[in-house]
Write an enzyme that holds these catalytic residues in place. Structure first.
Site, PDB file in Angstrom:
ATOM      1  N   LYS A  95       0.963  -1.378  -0.128  1.00 37.51           N
ATOM      2  CA  LYS A  95      -0.096  -0.093   0.018  1.00 37.51           C
ATOM      3  C   LYS A  95       0.882   1.175  -0.045  1.00 37.51           C
ATOM      4  O   LYS A  95       1.418   1.727   0.889  1.00 37.51           O
ATOM      5  CB  LYS A  95      -0.889  -0.084   1.372  1.00 37.51           C
ATOM      6  CG  LYS A  95      -2.419   0.582   1.035  1.00 37.51           C
ATOM      7  CD  LYS A  95      -2.240   2.130   0.574  1.00 37.51           C
ATOM      8  CE  LYS A  95      -1.993   2.945   1.994  1.00 37.51           C
ATOM      9  NZ  LYS A  95      -1.803   4.389   1.690  1.00 37.51           N
ATOM     10  N   GLU A 115       8.789  16.511  15.227  1.00 40.61           N
ATOM     11  CA  GLU A 115       9.413  16.138  14.020  1.00 40.61           C
ATOM     12  C   GLU A 115       8.504  17.192  13.087  1.00 40.61           C
ATOM     13  O   GLU A 115       7.179  17.185  13.127  1.00 40.61           O
ATOM     14  CB  GLU A 115       8.919  14.683  13.643  1.00 40.61           C
ATOM     15  CG  GLU A 115       9.730  14.322  12.216  1.00 40.61           C
ATOM     16  CD  GLU A 115       9.312  12.832  11.647  1.00 40.61           C
ATOM     17  OE1 GLU A 115       7.952  12.559  11.742  1.00 40.61           O
ATOM     18  OE2 GLU A 115      10.115  12.158  11.212  1.00 40.61           O
ATOM     19  N   GLU A 151       9.289   1.090  10.978  1.00 39.22           N
ATOM     20  CA  GLU A 151      10.505   2.001  10.921  1.00 39.22           C
ATOM     21  C   GLU A 151       9.746   3.670  10.843  1.00 39.22           C
ATOM     22  O   GLU A 151       8.871   3.942   9.830  1.00 39.22           O
ATOM     23  CB  GLU A 151      11.198   2.192   9.592  1.00 39.22           C
ATOM     24  CG  GLU A 151      12.042   0.687   9.507  1.00 39.22           C
ATOM     25  CD  GLU A 151      12.711   0.629   8.336  1.00 39.22           C
ATOM     26  OE1 GLU A 151      12.402   1.078   7.124  1.00 39.22           O
ATOM     27  OE2 GLU A 151      13.743  -0.186   8.431  1.00 39.22           O
ATOM     28  N   CYS A 184      13.655  10.905   7.136  1.00 41.51           N
ATOM     29  CA  CYS A 184      13.375  10.435   8.306  1.00 41.51           C
ATOM     30  C   CYS A 184      14.713  10.718   9.158  1.00 41.51           C
ATOM     31  O   CYS A 184      14.657  10.921  10.487  1.00 41.51           O
ATOM     32  CB  CYS A 184      12.989   9.192   8.532  1.00 41.51           C
ATOM     33  SG  CYS A 184      14.103   7.987   7.734  1.00 41.51           S
TER      34      CYS A 184
HETATM   35  P1  NAD Z   1       2.096   8.425   7.426  1.00 42.14           P
HETATM   36  O1  NAD Z   1       2.277   7.602   8.629  1.00 42.14           O
HETATM   37  O2  NAD Z   1       1.251   9.420   7.383  1.00 42.14           O
HETATM   38  O3  NAD Z   1       1.772   7.315   6.290  1.00 42.14           O
HETATM   39  C1  NAD Z   1       2.514   6.168   5.833  1.00 42.14           C
HETATM   40  C2  NAD Z   1       1.862   5.159   5.267  1.00 42.14           C
HETATM   41  O4  NAD Z   1       0.611   4.652   6.154  1.00 42.14           O
HETATM   42  C3  NAD Z   1       0.756   5.809   4.165  1.00 42.14           C
HETATM   43  O5  NAD Z   1       0.693   4.892   3.018  1.00 42.14           O
HETATM   44  C4  NAD Z   1      -0.848   5.872   4.771  1.00 42.14           C
HETATM   45  O6  NAD Z   1      -1.544   5.833   3.971  1.00 42.14           O
HETATM   46  C5  NAD Z   1      -0.626   4.574   5.595  1.00 42.14           C
HETATM   47  N1  NAD Z   1      -1.598   4.736   6.735  1.00 42.14           N
HETATM   48  C6  NAD Z   1      -1.861   5.981   7.460  1.00 42.14           C
HETATM   49  N2  NAD Z   1      -2.788   5.659   8.485  1.00 42.14           N
HETATM   50  C7  NAD Z   1      -2.783   4.305   8.477  1.00 42.14           C
HETATM   51  C8  NAD Z   1      -3.679   3.252   9.274  1.00 42.14           C
HETATM   52  N3  NAD Z   1      -4.311   3.758  10.450  1.00 42.14           N
HETATM   53  N4  NAD Z   1      -3.764   1.917   8.962  1.00 42.14           N
HETATM   54  C9  NAD Z   1      -2.831   1.538   7.619  1.00 42.14           C
HETATM   55  N5  NAD Z   1      -2.064   2.424   7.187  1.00 42.14           N
HETATM   56  C10 NAD Z   1      -2.093   3.702   7.392  1.00 42.14           C
HETATM   57  O7  NAD Z   1       3.570   8.784   7.158  1.00 42.14           O
HETATM   58  P2  NAD Z   1       4.207   9.881   5.827  1.00 42.14           P
HETATM   59  O8  NAD Z   1       3.484  10.913   6.116  1.00 42.14           O
HETATM   60  O9  NAD Z   1       3.691   9.099   4.594  1.00 42.14           O
HETATM   61  O10 NAD Z   1       5.615   9.627   6.051  1.00 42.14           O
HETATM   62  C11 NAD Z   1       6.338  10.497   6.686  1.00 42.14           C
HETATM   63  C12 NAD Z   1       6.860   9.808   8.101  1.00 42.14           C
HETATM   64  O11 NAD Z   1       7.319   8.529   7.855  1.00 42.14           O
HETATM   65  C13 NAD Z   1       7.563  10.813   8.966  1.00 42.14           C
HETATM   66  O12 NAD Z   1       7.280  10.607  10.343  1.00 42.14           O
HETATM   67  C14 NAD Z   1       9.122  10.072   8.838  1.00 42.14           C
HETATM   68  O13 NAD Z   1      10.010  10.156  10.019  1.00 42.14           O
HETATM   69  C15 NAD Z   1       8.757   8.624   8.515  1.00 42.14           C
HETATM   70  N6  NAD Z   1       9.857   7.841   7.847  1.00 42.14           N
HETATM   71  C16 NAD Z   1      10.527   7.110   8.721  1.00 42.14           C
HETATM   72  C17 NAD Z   1      11.481   6.245   8.167  1.00 42.14           C
HETATM   73  C18 NAD Z   1      12.392   5.270   8.868  1.00 42.14           C
HETATM   74  O14 NAD Z   1      12.973   4.508   8.413  1.00 42.14           O
HETATM   75  N7  NAD Z   1      12.184   5.240  10.193  1.00 42.14           N
HETATM   76  C19 NAD Z   1      11.899   6.493   6.772  1.00 42.14           C
HETATM   77  C20 NAD Z   1      10.982   7.257   5.990  1.00 42.14           C
HETATM   78  C21 NAD Z   1       9.751   7.971   6.740  1.00 42.14           C
END
Ligand code: NAD
Length: 484
Positions: free
Chosen positions: A177, A388, A253, A287
């Site tokens: 997804k 963040e 992650e 991130c």
């Molecule tokens: P997000 O959590 O908003 O969304 C990530 C994914 O989760 C999307 O595909 C979204 O549709 C899905 N999602 C959202 N709510 C959900 C739920 N309740 N159930 C199932 N799926 C759901 O994150 P984002 O805004 O896309 O990305 C940015 C974030 O990602 C930042 O916090 C960043 O630090 C983190 N990040 C972490 C790493 C790492 O390796 N630690 C790497 C890249 C990004």
């Protein structure tokens, strides 16, 4: 208008969850309509993935799977320009970044995990038995089953293949997804899967939002055997709850608020180059990026000045132009979130060393621009220093002693990454041992060997991926004990 469909059981299909628009962040214009997956489409994708485990994919030897993984890497490289254009349109990130990082790493992930699985070993133990005959234990590596892969938008192809490649290497099937902001490259990868002969059902893509939509339908699906997620910490918690129902393992992650620690003896020029990237690369949407910078007093003024200069040096504009070095942020919503922190900093009397507003980019007025920004002067408990932001910005604070720097760095619920800048190996080693993070760089940032453990501590994640650590998550080890 481009149409982006779901990829289920080897075919591109319309979803029953309605449609949503995809925007080009550089102009704000809609360039694609995405067909969202409904519950029944997610059921079909998970069903196809489950059935594929019993098909030709499930019968393949490791060398046969490895050969296919290598073909996937070649297949991405063969269509490099298409992947590049799709990633740039979805994210607005400059060609200079996507062509050096996103797409090459997307291909490399398949080769790296092909190598990993070829050389992976398992344990054997000989044991004594009372009758003197003894017994032999050996572990056999098998797939977990159907893996749900839920991805963010900041490095779409890179982070998705970071999970899909080891999952397939271990013999699993996947339902991906992608982020609703960046659906294109995961979909394009479906074409490559068919081209190189990955059996149908092994790789599936469902599109849509998270809560109450495709994301939640997938992570709470009873036939999913494991969930791997990269994204925000709060989303990670929701996904963990969904996975608890059915006791599915999770790899998370998550977010970070990563400290950089610069000591007086650091090489000024190299540090400014490295920390500049750590603060501003990918418009701060990494991130691992540095949003808290602690600088020893003797070098403080020089770092403030140098970093402000770096912030002002970016060329913002058309991401397809090779001269562009910084793009927009991902969406209007995210721009407003980042700008709300800029406003909070201003309202609290932060000293703005660079940026702090919205740049005027001629010809791209509808784009989601924010200025690279450097502040000083805010309290440690100010939201700009604790939360963040995920934008091209950092807050600098001076320190005097090593102990103080460690205390400041650890004063965060997050624990993803840190960077330490010093010429003294002793200082580097002492501090690296004490910062509560999963990944520490010394005199560098985002220098990645994909065999190393990657992940966060505290609120930044659960588990480690990379190298054998990925194989651990994506495998079910079965011990066999033979009485001799
Ligand atoms: P997000 O959590 O908003 O969304 C990530 C994914 O989760 C999307 O595909 C979204 O549709 C899905 N999602 C959202 N709510 C959900 C739920 N309740 N159930 C199932 N799926 C759901 O994150 P984002 O805004 O896309 O990305 C940015 C974030 O990602 C930042 O916090 C960043 O630090 C983190 N990040 C972490 C790493 C790492 O390796 N630690 C790497 C890249 C990004």
């Amino acid at each position: 208008m481009q149409k982006i469909q779901n990829f289920i059981d080897g075919r591109f299909v319309e979803g029953t969850g309605g449609e949503f628009a995809c925007h080009f962040p550089t102009t704000g214009e809609v360039f694609a309509e995405v067909s969202a997956a409904g519950q029944n489409d997610v059921d079909a994708a998970v069903g196809a993935a489950k059935a594929a485990l019993k098909g030709p994919w499930g019968q393949m030897s490791v060398p046969e799977r490895v050969a296919l993984l290598r073909k996937l890497a070649d297949g991405i490289n063969a269509r490099f320009d298409e992947f590049l254009a799709a990633e740039i349109r979805d994210t607005g990130k400059p060609r200079s970044i996507a062509s050096h990082i996103d797409i090459p790493r997307g291909a490399a992930n398949f080769n790296v995990f092909a190598d990993q699985i070829l050389t992976a070993s398992t344990e054997t133990f000989e044991m004594a038995t009372p009758d003197g005959g003894g017994a032999l234990n050996y572990a056999v590596r098998g797939p977990r089953g159907v893996i749900a892969v839920v991805c963010p938008w900041n490095l779409p192809l890179l982070l998705m293949t970071w999970k899909v490649a080891p999952a397939l290497a271990c013999g699993n099937t996947v339902v991906v997804k992608p982020s609703e902001e960046t659906p294109a490259t995961a979909t394009l990868l479906g074409e490559v899967m068919n081209e190189v002969g990955i059996p149908r059902g092994v790789y599936n893509v469902v599109h849509g939002f998270g809560p109450g939509a495709a994301g939640e339908f997938l992570t709470s699906h009873p036939d999913v055997d494991g969930v791997t997620f990269t994204g925000e910490t709060t989303t990670g918690a929701a996904i963990m709850k969904a996975a608890a129902n059915g006791l599915r393992p999770v790899s998370l992650e998550l977010g970070g608020k990563n400290p950089g620690i610069i000591f007086d003896d650091a090489d000024l020029e190299a540090t400014l180059e490295g920390i500049g990237r750590a603060c501003f690369a990918n418009t701060g949407q990494v991130c691992l990026g540095t949003e808290r910078l602690y600088v020893q007093r003797g070098i403080y003024e020089k770092i403030c000045e140098g970093l402000a200069q770096k912030a002002r040096s970016y060329k913002m504009g058309d991401p397809f132009d090779t001269a562009t070095t910084m793009g927009t942020v991902i969406s209007a919503e995210h721009r407003d979130k980042v700008l709300s922190f800029y406003e909070k900093a201003r309202a609290s009397g932060a000293e703005v060393l660079a940026g702090g507003g919205v740049p005027d980019i001629k010809g791209y007025e509808g784009g989601y621009w924010v200025e690279p920004t450097v502040w000083t002067g805010l309290a440690e408990d100010h939201p700009v220093v604790t939360d963040e932001i995920f934008g091209p910005c950092t807050h600098i604070q001076p320190f005097d002693t090593e102990e103080e720097a460690i205390t400041l760095a650890n004063d965060s619920p997050y624990g993803l990454a840190a960077s330490i800048w010093t010429r003294d190996l002793g200082t580097a080693h002492r501090v690296a041992k004490q910062v509560e993070v999963g990944i520490t760089w010394v005199n560098s940032w985002f220098l990645r060997d994909l065999r190393t453990p990657f992940g966060g501590s505290k609120a930044s994640g659960i588990g480690r991926e990379g190298g054998v650590h990925s194989l651990e998550f994506y495998s079910e080890l079965r011990n066999v004990c033979i009485k001799l």
